[in-house]
Design a protein around this motif. Structure first.
Motif, PDB file in Angstrom:
ATOM      1  N   MET A  75     -22.099  11.827  13.042  1.00  3.47           N
ATOM      2  CA  MET A  75     -20.813  12.489  12.792  1.00  3.47           C
ATOM      3  C   MET A  75     -19.716  11.463  12.572  1.00  3.47           C
ATOM      4  O   MET A  75     -18.904  11.598  11.647  1.00  3.47           O
ATOM      5  CB  MET A  75     -20.462  13.416  13.963  1.00  3.47           C
ATOM      6  N   ALA A  76     -19.678  10.437  13.407  1.00  2.43           N
ATOM      7  CA  ALA A  76     -18.646   9.404  13.273  1.00  2.43           C
ATOM      8  C   ALA A  76     -18.753   8.703  11.925  1.00  2.43           C
ATOM      9  O   ALA A  76     -17.734   8.464  11.248  1.00  2.43           O
ATOM     10  CB  ALA A  76     -18.768   8.388  14.405  1.00  2.43           C
ATOM     11  N   GLN A  77     -19.977   8.375  11.514  1.00  2.00           N
ATOM     12  CA  GLN A  77     -20.151   7.710  10.233  1.00  2.00           C
ATOM     13  C   GLN A  77     -19.744   8.617   9.075  1.00  2.00           C
ATOM     14  O   GLN A  77     -19.067   8.187   8.136  1.00  2.00           O
ATOM     15  CB  GLN A  77     -21.602   7.262  10.052  1.00  2.00           C
ATOM     16  N   SER A  78     -20.131   9.880   9.140  1.00  3.52           N
ATOM     17  CA  SER A  78     -19.780  10.828   8.076  1.00  3.52           C
ATOM     18  C   SER A  78     -18.272  10.997   7.958  1.00  3.52           C
ATOM     19  O   SER A  78     -17.714  11.019   6.850  1.00  3.52           O
ATOM     20  CB  SER A  78     -20.440  12.183   8.338  1.00  3.52           C
ATOM     21  N   LEU A  79     -17.596  11.117   9.098  1.00  2.00           N
ATOM     22  CA  LEU A  79     -16.145  11.280   9.059  1.00  2.00           C
ATOM     23  C   LEU A  79     -15.461  10.041   8.499  1.00  2.00           C
ATOM     24  O   LEU A  79     -14.474  10.145   7.761  1.00  2.00           O
ATOM     25  CB  LEU A  79     -15.621  11.585  10.462  1.00  2.00           C
ATOM     26  N   ALA A  80     -15.981   8.864   8.827  1.00  2.00           N
ATOM     27  CA  ALA A  80     -15.411   7.623   8.289  1.00  2.00           C
ATOM     28  C   ALA A  80     -15.579   7.582   6.768  1.00  2.00           C
ATOM     29  O   ALA A  80     -14.670   7.182   6.041  1.00  2.00           O
ATOM     30  CB  ALA A  80     -16.072   6.415   8.933  1.00  2.00           C
ATOM     31  N   GLU A  81     -16.729   8.011   6.279  1.00  9.54           N
ATOM     32  CA  GLU A  81     -16.972   8.024   4.838  1.00  9.54           C
ATOM     33  C   GLU A  81     -16.062   9.030   4.141  1.00  9.54           C
ATOM     34  O   GLU A  81     -15.512   8.751   3.064  1.00  9.54           O
ATOM     35  CB  GLU A  81     -18.444   8.361   4.574  1.00  9.54           C
ATOM     36  N   VAL A  82     -15.897  10.186   4.751  1.00 10.06           N
ATOM     37  CA  VAL A  82     -15.029  11.212   4.179  1.00 10.06           C
ATOM     38  C   VAL A  82     -13.579  10.743   4.165  1.00 10.06           C
ATOM     39  O   VAL A  82     -12.856  10.933   3.177  1.00 10.06           O
ATOM     40  CB  VAL A  82     -15.175  12.525   4.975  1.00 10.06           C
ATOM     41  N   ASP A  83     -13.128  10.138   5.257  1.00 12.15           N
ATOM     42  CA  ASP A  83     -11.752   9.636   5.315  1.00 12.15           C
ATOM     43  C   ASP A  83     -11.492   8.591   4.246  1.00 12.15           C
ATOM     44  O   ASP A  83     -10.405   8.529   3.659  1.00 12.15           O
ATOM     45  CB  ASP A  83     -11.465   9.054   6.701  1.00 12.15           C
ATOM     46  N   LYS A  84     -12.492   7.763   3.978  1.00 12.18           N
ATOM     47  CA  LYS A  84     -12.345   6.737   2.948  1.00 12.18           C
ATOM     48  C   LYS A  84     -12.177   7.378   1.569  1.00 12.18           C
ATOM     49  O   LYS A  84     -11.348   6.941   0.763  1.00 12.18           O
ATOM     50  CB  LYS A  84     -13.564   5.813   2.953  1.00 12.18           C
ATOM     51  N   ILE A  85     -12.940   8.419   1.298  1.00 15.28           N
ATOM     52  CA  ILE A  85     -12.822   9.134   0.020  1.00 15.28           C
ATOM     53  C   ILE A  85     -11.457   9.803  -0.073  1.00 15.28           C
ATOM     54  O   ILE A  85     -10.772   9.716  -1.100  1.00 15.28           O
ATOM     55  CB  ILE A  85     -13.941  10.179  -0.109  1.00 15.28           C
ATOM     56  N   ALA A  86     -11.043  10.447   1.011  1.00 16.14           N
ATOM     57  CA  ALA A  86      -9.760  11.160   1.006  1.00 16.14           C
ATOM     58  C   ALA A  86      -8.579  10.217   0.851  1.00 16.14           C
ATOM     59  O   ALA A  86      -7.549  10.579   0.266  1.00 16.14           O
ATOM     60  CB  ALA A  86      -9.625  11.967   2.294  1.00 16.14           C
ATOM     61  N   ALA A  87      -8.696   8.991   1.368  1.00 13.95           N
ATOM     62  CA  ALA A  87      -7.577   8.041   1.355  1.00 13.95           C
ATOM     63  C   ALA A  87      -7.555   7.155   0.112  1.00 13.95           C
ATOM     64  O   ALA A  87      -6.683   6.288  -0.010  1.00 13.95           O
ATOM     65  CB  ALA A  87      -7.654   7.157   2.599  1.00 13.95           C
ATOM     66  N   SER A  88      -8.457   7.363  -0.803  1.00 15.77           N
ATOM     67  CA  SER A  88      -8.525   6.519  -1.999  1.00 15.77           C
ATOM     68  C   SER A  88      -7.208   6.571  -2.779  1.00 15.77           C
ATOM     69  O   SER A  88      -6.600   7.638  -2.929  1.00 15.77           O
ATOM     70  CB  SER A  88      -9.676   6.976  -2.891  1.00 15.77           C
ATOM     71  N   SER A  89      -6.788   5.415  -3.272  1.00 11.34           N
ATOM     72  CA  SER A  89      -5.558   5.347  -4.075  1.00 11.34           C
ATOM     73  C   SER A  89      -5.823   5.651  -5.540  1.00 11.34           C
ATOM     74  O   SER A  89      -4.888   5.795  -6.341  1.00 11.34           O
ATOM     75  CB  SER A  89      -4.944   3.943  -3.944  1.00 11.34           C
ATOM     76  N   GLU A  90      -7.083   5.772  -5.904  1.00 14.92           N
ATOM     77  CA  GLU A  90      -7.433   6.084  -7.289  1.00 14.92           C
ATOM     78  C   GLU A  90      -7.211   7.572  -7.560  1.00 14.92           C
ATOM     79  O   GLU A  90      -7.344   8.409  -6.671  1.00 14.92           O
ATOM     80  CB  GLU A  90      -8.898   5.734  -7.550  1.00 14.92           C
ATOM     81  N   ALA A  91      -6.881   7.865  -8.814  1.00 17.34           N
ATOM     82  CA  ALA A  91      -6.747   9.264  -9.206  1.00 17.34           C
ATOM     83  C   ALA A  91      -8.093   9.956  -9.021  1.00 17.34           C
ATOM     84  O   ALA A  91      -9.141   9.381  -9.332  1.00 17.34           O
ATOM     85  CB  ALA A  91      -6.312   9.364 -10.665  1.00 17.34           C
ATOM     86  N   PRO A  92      -8.098  11.172  -8.486  1.00 13.53           N
ATOM     87  CA  PRO A  92      -9.369  11.848  -8.209  1.00 13.53           C
ATOM     88  C   PRO A  92     -10.143  12.177  -9.481  1.00 13.53           C
ATOM     89  O   PRO A  92      -9.582  12.699 -10.443  1.00 13.53           O
ATOM     90  CB  PRO A  92      -8.948  13.116  -7.467  1.00 13.53           C
TER      91      PRO A  92
END
Length: 345
Positions: A75-92
């Protein structure tokens, strides 16, 4: 992706196929010694799978005490991966948002199917204690993803531009699937409504687990022992299995009808003793309905109440409308029409 219970967009049939292959293959695997309480780094549940078919689950080396730390780490690893995707500065885009979510949660992909096997087929008092503790945490984990505002904003932008982004029909379908799941979970609701849904999801996770454990208790703690003169109509293969089941429970020379579907159904099919068939049937269908500490009636009522409260918050007329929305039938009315059409045949 992390969705209930497998936490990814794996459909149940696909998971079952993987588990069948794994179960057939693991018979050939040699058993290795593990410490009684291995450190997280040695936890076989989170390790990469080895063997044929792209790797198979290490069923022969799993210990119940490994589930909780493995699920917590996944769960911790999945949430870290999701947070990284959500925080991306690139246009979605499809690649950096939808495809990235599809690639996330690989550790959970390994842990969750094995956890599901134990929950469905290998449950024990020790495992049920873990399950009772971990299920509410899994509910919270799912809500942390489905209620991630930054992540949904990216998914929504990809969804709104999907028809002009040069995506294949399959990619557009995947975008729709992600977007729809988030909306169905309440991604567009206000903070108070989201908090209410998260509370309900956690309560339901606890109730579902208790409901299942009550059924398992009534399955495991009842058996009807028969003598040889009560076996009329039963095929020899079934008689042998019933004899082995009785012997395993210290009832040598007798034949056991267990309170499980796999034992109950063939007995009902072949037995020529109507009174015994009725006794077996009533006992099986009375699981969780005996007025004792394992009775499920109050739990069922509370589940229905919470489901109604949640579906009302999510904007659906009923739980059935929400449950069928993404299915072929799409509406309760269509499902009922189909059943009424085929019922006479």
């Amino acid at each position: 992706m992390v969705m209930p219970l497998c936490f990814r967009k794996m459909r149940l049939a696909a998971i079952e196929a993987i588990l069948v292959i794994a179960a057939l293959t693991v018979v050939a695997c040699s058993k290795s010694q593990t410490a009684s309480k291995p450190p997280a780094a040695e936890n076989v549940l989170i390790a990469e799978w080895s063997g044929p078919y792209g790797g198979v689950p290490p069923f022969d080396r799993v210990k119940v005490e490994q589930f909780k730390p493995a699920l917590e780490q996944a769960m911790a690893q999945s949430l870290a991966e999701v947070d990284k995707i959500a925080a991306s500065s690139e246009a979605p885009t499809f690649e950096n948002t939808i495809a990235a979510m599809e690639r996330s949660g690989k550790m959970m992909d390994r842990v969750a199917p094995v956890y599901g096997v134990w929950s469905s087929n290998m449950s024990s008092d020790k495992f049920r204690a873990v399950e009772q503790e971990i299920e509410p945490k899994l509910a919270e984990f799912r809500d942390k993803i489905l209620q991630n505002d930054r992540l949904f904003a990216r998914i929504e932008r990809v969804y709104n531009s999907r028809q002009n982004a040069g995506l294949t029909p399959e990619q557009q379908r995947l975008v729709w699937d992600w977007y729809t799941d988030f909306v169905r979970a309440g991604a567009k609701l206000n903070p108070d409504q989201k908090a209410a849904i998260a509370r309900i999801n956690k309560q339901l996770a606890e109730l579902y687990t208790k409901f299942s454990n009550n059924l398992l208790h009534d399955e495991e703690n009842y058996a009807l022992y028969l003598t040889k003169d009560q076996l009329g109509g039963l095929p020899e293969s079934l008689v042998q299995g019933m004899g082995e089941a009785a012997s395993q429970r210290g009832q040598q020379g007798k034949y056991a009808v267990l309170n499980t579907r796999s034992s109950m159904e063939p007995f009902l099919t072949y037995s020529t003793d109507r009174s015994l068939r009725e006794q077996v049937w009533r006992t099986y269908y009375s699981r969780g309905d005996n007025g004792d500490q394992y009775d499920n009636n109050k739990i069922i009522a509370e589940i229905l109440r919470l489901r109604a409260e949640r579906t009302n918050l999510q904007g659906y007329p009923s739980f059935a409308h929400r449950a069928l929305e993404k299915q072929v039938a799409k509406t309760p009315e269509a499902a009922m029409a189909l059943m009424n059409k085929i019922w006479p045949a």
